[in-house]
Motif scaffolding. Structure first.
Motif, PDB file in Angstrom:
ATOM      1  N   ALA A   1      37.095  36.440  33.435  1.00 62.71           N
ATOM      2  CA  ALA A   1      38.533  36.503  33.215  1.00 62.71           C
ATOM      3  C   ALA A   1      39.211  37.065  34.453  1.00 62.71           C
ATOM      4  N   LYS A   2      40.428  36.655  34.654  1.00 64.40           N
ATOM      5  CA  LYS A   2      41.242  37.205  35.737  1.00 64.40           C
ATOM      6  C   LYS A   2      42.557  37.656  35.114  1.00 64.40           C
ATOM      7  N   THR A   3      42.971  38.856  35.429  1.00 66.24           N
ATOM      8  CA  THR A   3      44.184  39.412  34.849  1.00 66.24           C
ATOM      9  C   THR A   3      45.170  39.760  35.949  1.00 66.24           C
ATOM     10  N   PHE A   4      46.364  39.282  35.818  1.00 64.31           N
ATOM     11  CA  PHE A   4      47.457  39.660  36.711  1.00 64.31           C
ATOM     12  C   PHE A   4      48.395  40.571  35.934  1.00 64.31           C
ATOM     13  N   SER A   5      48.788  41.677  36.532  1.00 65.53           N
ATOM     14  CA  SER A   5      49.709  42.573  35.842  1.00 65.53           C
ATOM     15  C   SER A   5      50.538  43.330  36.866  1.00 65.53           C
ATOM     16  N   GLY A   6      51.705  43.707  36.468  1.00 62.70           N
ATOM     17  CA  GLY A   6      52.608  44.433  37.346  1.00 62.70           C
ATOM     18  C   GLY A   6      52.384  45.929  37.282  1.00 62.70           C
ATOM     19  N   ALA A   7      53.195  46.649  38.006  1.00 66.43           N
ATOM     20  CA  ALA A   7      53.077  48.106  38.077  1.00 66.43           C
ATOM     21  C   ALA A   7      53.329  48.717  36.697  1.00 66.43           C
TER      22      ALA A   7
END
Length: 73
Positions: free
Chosen positions: A33-39
């Motif tokens: 899995a790859k997760t993108f998330s902001g601050a």
């Protein structure tokens, strides 16, 4: 060599998790899995005060495949 194990408490194992006690020859993942998330995305707890005046999450991934899953026998 046999393992001597005492008490074990397992709270949770995800669908792609591996739980092993004792000897093992091979353990391999069956998912990625790859997760993108902001601050401040994964902050947990009571009475949080997160202030992000400016936050940008860049998600340009040009290679397309990061980790291939192949059959493991």
């Amino acid at each position: 060599m046999p393992a001597i194990v005492g008490a074990i408490k397992v709270n949770a194992i995800s669908s792609s998790g591996v739980f092993n006690v004792g000897d093992v020859f091979r353990i391999a993942p069956v998912s990625t899995a790859k997760t993108f998330s902001g601050a401040g995305s994964f902050n947990t707890g009571d009475n949080l005060n997160v202030r992000n005046n400016y936050s940008v999450t860049r998600v340009n991934d040009s290679d397309g495949v990061d980790q291939n899953i192949t059959a493991v026998i």
